[in-house]
Design a protein around this motif. Structure first.
Motif, mmCIF file in Angstrom:
data_model
loop_
_atom_site.group_PDB
_atom_site.id
_atom_site.type_symbol
_atom_site.label_atom_id
_atom_site.label_comp_id
_atom_site.label_asym_id
_atom_site.label_seq_id
_atom_site.Cartn_x
_atom_site.Cartn_y
_atom_site.Cartn_z
ATOM 1 N N ILE A 1 11.773 5.575 3.006
ATOM 2 C CA ILE A 1 10.493 5.514 2.313
ATOM 3 C C ILE A 1 9.598 6.646 2.799
ATOM 4 N N GLN B 1 10.448 5.277 -5.949
ATOM 5 C CA GLN B 1 10.244 6.536 -5.233
ATOM 6 C C GLN B 1 11.287 7.556 -5.678
ATOM 7 N N GLN C 1 10.787 11.228 -7.562
ATOM 8 C CA GLN C 1 11.317 12.450 -6.948
ATOM 9 C C GLN C 1 12.495 13.036 -7.729
#
Length: 428
Positions: free
Chosen positions: A424, A339, A343
């Motif tokens: 998350i 993740q 990002q």
């Protein structure tokens, strides 16, 4: 394919299942809408709040403004009342509503109309016009319009039944069905052909929602019932019906709904994706269905989703017992790491690993290029002395002492493994 789909209300169990079914489909953009502050905003990346209640005079106008602003192609209604409202006003709505025709939705929304529609069918439960007609107790009372188990009651004699009817004289009086309860998930294509029907047992129900269910072979009698219902009504796309066994073990109809069911996730995980099939059929594609042949069980409980008021550009992360779990990789931590990569957050591995860290990464099939920097220090080194304060940073480590030193030295937010869940981002 480049289609924008509004799911409303997106925070219902139905709306959450539609998200799970379509969030990874190429060319589909999901937009969640809601009238109330609900779980949808933690799941839908594209989220619109402030919808009027569906009974508000301005609801359709507001909906059409959203459709125009967001170039929405389709609407997935995710609540029984919304299904009916949108079906009844399809001619005024500037996007296509993914449900069956208005007449079907009107019959299905009323249990009384449903039972009257199928009067004479052997699968129809006995519905008593008055208590004087009841020949055997107990009887089951339930609202004509409703969902889940709201407002239902069991009466063991006439006095109890009368008491419930005095509180709500609109309750239907039905024969009591003491047996097991099942849901049959169905898909009918644009040609009216019933292309799929799958049976699942509702083994544990909470607030009307099946929280434990498993697939079972489709009973021949139930299969015949599915075709009988499909032949009698006009369906388009996904729909389901529920049955329950009477005292003799015969299947009797409980209700029909022309929408997604939250627990359709069972068949989705066998390869039958009802929202996607419905979308493709609405786009006039000829669909093919492949169902994996194995038994599947689902059990549902509350799931945590967090909105964390925290901005950070860099993540310092430990290795032993953080990225690793025993002698293997911790997949949950790796999900967070990827993740961060998506990002564009900077990842710095800082470790006191006693072996060659690059060799260990290689052995665990972790590419070292994942990390912007690898800081390999000794057991006596202090991690906080290797930290830079030029960017907003967080620190992840299973060691309380290491985390405490970082807080004291730099004031960075620190996380143990159990708190990674709050980092998350589940929105899609």
């Amino acid at each position: 394919m480049d289609k924008k789909i509004l799911v409303f209300p997106c925070g219902s169990e139905i709306g959450l299942e539609i998200n799970n079914a379509l969030k990874f489909v190429k060319g589909v953009t999901l937009i969640g809408g809601s009238s109330v502050d609900d779980h949808g905003k933690y799941v839908y990346k594209n989220y619109i709040d402030g919808f009027p209640n569906i009974e508000d005079d301005q609801f359709i106008n507001f909906l059409n403004e959203i459709i125009s602003e967001r170039n929405i192609d389709y609407i997935f209604p995710a609540h029984d009342s919304v299904v009916l409202k949108l079906a009844q006003h399809q001619d005024k709505i500037a996007a296509e509503v993914l449900t069956s025709p208005k007449e079907t939705c009107e019959i299905c929304r009323s249990k009384k109309k449903t039972y009257e529609y199928f009067e004479g069918k052997d699968f129809n439960p006995t519905m008593y016009n008055s208590l004087d007609d009841v020949d055997t107790y107990p009887v089951f009372l339930k609202p004509d319009v409703g969902q889940g188990s709201k407002g239902v009651a069991l009466a063991s004699n006439q006095a109890e039944a009368l008491q419930h009817l005095q509180r709500d004289n609109d309750l239907l009086v039905l024969e009591y069905l003491p047996g097991k309860e099942y849901t049959i998930d169905c898909f009918t294509d644009r040609h009216g052909q019933l292309r799929f029907s799958g049976m699942r047992e509702r083994r544990r129900v909470k607030s009307g929602i099946s929280v434990n269910s498993h697939t079972i072979p489709l009973d021949a009698t139930v299969k015949k019932m599915a075709h009988s219902i499909n032949d009698a009504m006009v369906f388009r796309g996904m729909w389901f019906f529920q049955v329950k066994e009477d005292q003799h073990g015969h299947f009797k109809l409980l209700e029909i709904a022309p929408r997604i069911a939250g627990t359709m996730n069972l068949f989705r995980n066998q390869g039958v994706n009802f929202p996607l099939l419905t979308l493709f059929d609405r786009m006039n594609f000829e669909v093919d269905i492949i169902q994996n042949n194995y038994k599947l069980e689902v059990d549902r409980a509350f799931t945590n989703r967090f909105k964390v008021d925290l901005e950070y550009d860099r993540v310092y992360i430990d290795f032993d017992d953080t990225i690793t779990l025993g002698e293997k990789v911790n997949p949950y931590v790796m999900m967070f790491i990827y993740q961060c990569l998506s990002q564009d957050k900077e990842l710095i591995l800082i470790t006191k690993h006693i072996h060659d860290i690059k060799e260990t990464l290689k052995a665990l099939k972790i590419d070292e290029s994942i990390f912007n920097e690898i800081i390999h220090i000794t057991k006596t080194d202090m991690k906080h002395t290797y930290f830079s304060t030029d960017k907003k940073s967080i620190f992840i480590d299973d060691s309380y002492n290491e985390r405490k030193q970082i807080v004291q030295a730099h004031g960075f937010p620190v996380f143990d493994i159990d708190a990674i869940e709050s980092l998350i981002d589940w929105r899609n």
